[in-house]
Design a protein around this motif. Sequence first.
Motif, PDB file in Angstrom:
ATOM      1  N   SER A 273       0.825  -1.204   0.000  1.00 17.57           N
ATOM      2  CA  SER A 273       0.000   0.000   0.000  1.00 17.57           C
ATOM      3  C   SER A 273       0.860   1.254   0.000  1.00 17.57           C
ATOM      4  O   SER A 273       0.411   2.320  -0.422  1.00 17.57           O
ATOM      5  CB  SER A 273      -0.919   0.012   1.232  1.00 17.57           C
ATOM      6  OG  SER A 273      -1.829  -1.057   1.187  1.00 17.57           O
ATOM      7  N   LEU A 274       2.099   1.129   0.457  1.00 17.91           N
ATOM      8  CA  LEU A 274       3.013   2.261   0.458  1.00 17.91           C
ATOM      9  C   LEU A 274       3.238   2.789  -0.959  1.00 17.91           C
ATOM     10  O   LEU A 274       3.457   3.985  -1.162  1.00 17.91           O
ATOM     11  CB  LEU A 274       4.340   1.851   1.093  1.00 17.91           C
ATOM     12  CG  LEU A 274       5.403   2.927   1.269  1.00 17.91           C
ATOM     13  CD1 LEU A 274       6.206   2.673   2.540  1.00 17.91           C
ATOM     14  CD2 LEU A 274       6.356   2.978   0.081  1.00 17.91           C
ATOM     15  N   LEU A 275       3.155   1.910  -1.956  1.00 17.05           N
ATOM     16  CA  LEU A 275       3.338   2.339  -3.344  1.00 17.05           C
ATOM     17  C   LEU A 275       2.213   3.270  -3.776  1.00 17.05           C
ATOM     18  O   LEU A 275       2.441   4.255  -4.485  1.00 17.05           O
ATOM     19  CB  LEU A 275       3.405   1.125  -4.269  1.00 17.05           C
ATOM     20  CG  LEU A 275       4.536   0.134  -4.009  1.00 17.05           C
ATOM     21  CD1 LEU A 275       4.510  -0.969  -5.056  1.00 17.05           C
ATOM     22  CD2 LEU A 275       5.888   0.820  -3.994  1.00 17.05           C
ATOM     23  N   ARG A 276       1.007   2.970  -3.340  1.00 14.12           N
ATOM     24  CA  ARG A 276      -0.125   3.852  -3.643  1.00 14.12           C
ATOM     25  C   ARG A 276       0.063   5.197  -2.948  1.00 14.12           C
ATOM     26  O   ARG A 276      -0.248   6.253  -3.509  1.00 14.12           O
ATOM     27  CB  ARG A 276      -1.434   3.194  -3.192  1.00 14.12           C
ATOM     28  CG  ARG A 276      -2.672   4.049  -3.414  1.00 14.12           C
ATOM     29  CD  ARG A 276      -3.004   4.183  -4.893  1.00 14.12           C
ATOM     30  NE  ARG A 276      -4.183   5.013  -5.093  1.00 14.12           N
ATOM     31  CZ  ARG A 276      -4.152   6.294  -5.459  1.00 14.12           C
ATOM     32  NH1 ARG A 276      -2.989   6.895  -5.675  1.00 14.12           N
ATOM     33  NH2 ARG A 276      -5.280   6.967  -5.613  1.00 14.12           N
ATOM     34  N   GLU A 277       0.569   5.162  -1.730  1.00 14.57           N
ATOM     35  CA  GLU A 277       0.814   6.403  -0.992  1.00 14.57           C
ATOM     36  C   GLU A 277       1.900   7.236  -1.679  1.00 14.57           C
ATOM     37  O   GLU A 277       1.785   8.461  -1.778  1.00 14.57           O
ATOM     38  CB  GLU A 277       1.200   6.062   0.452  1.00 14.57           C
ATOM     39  CG  GLU A 277       0.053   5.408   1.217  1.00 14.57           C
ATOM     40  CD  GLU A 277       0.494   4.698   2.479  1.00 14.57           C
ATOM     41  OE1 GLU A 277       1.636   4.960   2.933  1.00 14.57           O
ATOM     42  OE2 GLU A 277      -0.283   3.889   3.013  1.00 14.57           O
ATOM     43  N   ALA A 278       2.945   6.566  -2.163  1.00 14.76           N
ATOM     44  CA  ALA A 278       3.998   7.269  -2.889  1.00 14.76           C
ATOM     45  C   ALA A 278       3.465   7.860  -4.187  1.00 14.76           C
ATOM     46  O   ALA A 278       3.876   8.951  -4.603  1.00 14.76           O
ATOM     47  CB  ALA A 278       5.152   6.316  -3.173  1.00 14.76           C
ATOM     48  N   ILE A 286       8.628   1.955  -9.059  1.00 16.77           N
ATOM     49  CA  ILE A 286       9.033   0.758  -9.791  1.00 16.77           C
ATOM     50  C   ILE A 286       8.565  -0.462  -9.009  1.00 16.77           C
ATOM     51  O   ILE A 286       8.855  -0.583  -7.815  1.00 16.77           O
ATOM     52  CB  ILE A 286      10.564   0.689  -9.979  1.00 16.77           C
ATOM     53  CG1 ILE A 286      11.060   1.879 -10.797  1.00 16.77           C
ATOM     54  CG2 ILE A 286      10.956  -0.616 -10.663  1.00 16.77           C
ATOM     55  CD1 ILE A 286      12.570   1.965 -10.893  1.00 16.77           C
ATOM     56  N   ARG A 287       7.833  -1.318  -9.663  1.00 18.52           N
ATOM     57  CA  ARG A 287       7.387  -2.567  -9.030  1.00 18.52           C
ATOM     58  C   ARG A 287       8.271  -3.692  -9.537  1.00 18.52           C
ATOM     59  O   ARG A 287       8.224  -4.061 -10.705  1.00 18.52           O
ATOM     60  CB  ARG A 287       5.911  -2.825  -9.347  1.00 18.52           C
ATOM     61  CG  ARG A 287       4.997  -1.714  -8.815  1.00 18.52           C
ATOM     62  CD  ARG A 287       3.537  -1.992  -9.148  1.00 18.52           C
ATOM     63  NE  ARG A 287       3.144  -3.277  -8.630  1.00 18.52           N
ATOM     64  CZ  ARG A 287       2.422  -4.166  -9.323  1.00 18.52           C
ATOM     65  NH1 ARG A 287       2.013  -3.898 -10.545  1.00 18.52           N
ATOM     66  NH2 ARG A 287       2.107  -5.321  -8.779  1.00 18.52           N
ATOM     67  N   PHE A 288       9.091  -4.226  -8.634  1.00 21.65           N
ATOM     68  CA  PHE A 288      10.023  -5.293  -9.005  1.00 21.65           C
ATOM     69  C   PHE A 288       9.324  -6.637  -8.830  1.00 21.65           C
ATOM     70  O   PHE A 288       9.078  -7.082  -7.700  1.00 21.65           O
ATOM     71  CB  PHE A 288      11.282  -5.226  -8.143  1.00 21.65           C
ATOM     72  CG  PHE A 288      12.310  -6.266  -8.514  1.00 21.65           C
ATOM     73  CD1 PHE A 288      12.988  -6.177  -9.712  1.00 21.65           C
ATOM     74  CD2 PHE A 288      12.589  -7.318  -7.663  1.00 21.65           C
ATOM     75  CE1 PHE A 288      13.942  -7.132 -10.067  1.00 21.65           C
ATOM     76  CE2 PHE A 288      13.535  -8.276  -8.002  1.00 21.65           C
ATOM     77  CZ  PHE A 288      14.208  -8.181  -9.207  1.00 21.65           C
ATOM     78  N   LEU A 301      -4.488  -0.973 -11.913  1.00 25.24           N
ATOM     79  CA  LEU A 301      -4.446   0.205 -11.047  1.00 25.24           C
ATOM     80  C   LEU A 301      -3.513   1.293 -11.586  1.00 25.24           C
ATOM     81  O   LEU A 301      -3.522   2.406 -11.077  1.00 25.24           O
ATOM     82  CB  LEU A 301      -4.004  -0.192  -9.634  1.00 25.24           C
ATOM     83  CG  LEU A 301      -4.934  -1.158  -8.898  1.00 25.24           C
ATOM     84  CD1 LEU A 301      -4.360  -1.500  -7.530  1.00 25.24           C
ATOM     85  CD2 LEU A 301      -6.328  -0.587  -8.757  1.00 25.24           C
ATOM     86  N   ASN A 302      -2.709   0.950 -12.570  1.00 29.46           N
ATOM     87  CA  ASN A 302      -1.819   1.920 -13.209  1.00 29.46           C
ATOM     88  C   ASN A 302      -0.894   2.592 -12.198  1.00 29.46           C
ATOM     89  O   ASN A 302      -0.729   3.815 -12.184  1.00 29.46           O
ATOM     90  CB  ASN A 302      -2.634   2.983 -13.970  1.00 29.46           C
ATOM     91  CG  ASN A 302      -1.779   3.788 -14.929  1.00 29.46           C
ATOM     92  OD1 ASN A 302      -0.788   3.283 -15.462  1.00 29.46           O
ATOM     93  ND2 ASN A 302      -2.141   5.036 -15.147  1.00 29.46           N
ATOM     94  N   ILE A 303      -0.299   1.766 -11.331  1.00 26.81           N
ATOM     95  CA  ILE A 303       0.635   2.270 -10.327  1.00 26.81           C
ATOM     96  C   ILE A 303       2.043   1.833 -10.703  1.00 26.81           C
ATOM     97  O   ILE A 303       2.386   0.654 -10.645  1.00 26.81           O
ATOM     98  CB  ILE A 303       0.276   1.762  -8.921  1.00 26.81           C
ATOM     99  CG1 ILE A 303      -1.081   2.300  -8.498  1.00 26.81           C
ATOM    100  CG2 ILE A 303       1.340   2.168  -7.903  1.00 26.81           C
ATOM    101  CD1 ILE A 303      -1.551   1.784  -7.159  1.00 26.81           C
ATOM    102  N   GLY A 304       2.851   2.770 -11.130  1.00 22.40           N
ATOM    103  CA  GLY A 304       4.253   2.524 -11.380  1.00 22.40           C
ATOM    104  C   GLY A 304       4.565   1.732 -12.633  1.00 22.40           C
ATOM    105  O   GLY A 304       3.690   1.349 -13.408  1.00 22.40           O
ATOM    106  N   SER A 305       5.864   1.482 -12.789  1.00 23.33           N
ATOM    107  CA  SER A 305       6.396   0.726 -13.915  1.00 23.33           C
ATOM    108  C   SER A 305       6.896  -0.615 -13.398  1.00 23.33           C
ATOM    109  O   SER A 305       7.537  -0.684 -12.350  1.00 23.33           O
ATOM    110  CB  SER A 305       7.554   1.506 -14.547  1.00 23.33           C
ATOM    111  OG  SER A 305       8.248   0.730 -15.491  1.00 23.33           O
TER     112      SER A 305
END
Length: 322
Positions: A273-278, A286-288, A301-305
Amino acid sequence: MKPEPKGKILFVFSDPGGAKPCLSLMAGHDEANVLAVSDREHHFYKNFKNQVIIVNGQLNLIVDEFNPDLIFTGTSYTSNIEQRFVSIAKQKGITCWSFVDHWTSISERFRNSEGSLNLPDKVLVLDERARDIAINEGISIDKLLIIGNPYHSWLANWNSSLSRKDYFEKIGVHNESKKIILFAPDPLSNVDGKMIYGFDEYSASEKIVKLVEEAPKDLVKDWLILVKMHPNQKTASLMKIFSGNENFKLLPTDLDVNESIYFSIAVIGFFSSLLREADIMGKPIIRFLEACLTNDPFEGLNIGSIANEDNLIYKISNILSK
């Protein structure tokens, strides 16, 4: 859509994912009409105006003395305090709502030790996708209410009170020219991540450390990858992976994660969920993902690459060079 509960409200939470939305909702109510209880202490409580009472027992007494019109809970997989209050609400005929802060294991958050679903009057979810997942997991559509995440509204108006110099002092780094990358390794091993997703925080962290070690020294010499441990993580095992590598540093556990997001140039993670907050704070993400997933919780959700071992270093350096 934000719920508008009326009367006296007892908020109950344990994990940060439920605590922050509950505390955000409390901010809009008269302090005399709300009470927050938890079985865990978190450093971020100080960011909110309401006091949190830490409890170990006498849950029925708390309910009797406060006499709420509504019990509003988070959902945790490391604690049963929320489920215990759901049961108390049923026994006493008190309306109960529970908020689910993610798209994973929705029904499991309400499954008791006997394997049965112990559901509140309403299960509050993030969006239509979460609602559909909950329905597929056996929760009736009549019980589901889409509300978004109240914490995200609070976070959108948040600003750091620290200078860059102050922040670097807090993390114990004296070179302010370092380029900060925040890494939030979700505790996937707690939910059998290797079986479900093909990797977990240990295998992914080992891979990231190896990739940085093998990268050209001139490229990564100014990188400082701050590792944000999750409160539900087995920290000793994870710490060993990063020890001895000067490009990695474990964040102090009492440091406000919002400050670390704010001062980071990029944020790396899996499904946190921290990625959504960022993302709300405007940070490149970046989602590894070690494996090619057919069950990505963030799908659509179109969150990050998304990155893998072939392009992670390139994607980080591309962001840092801008």
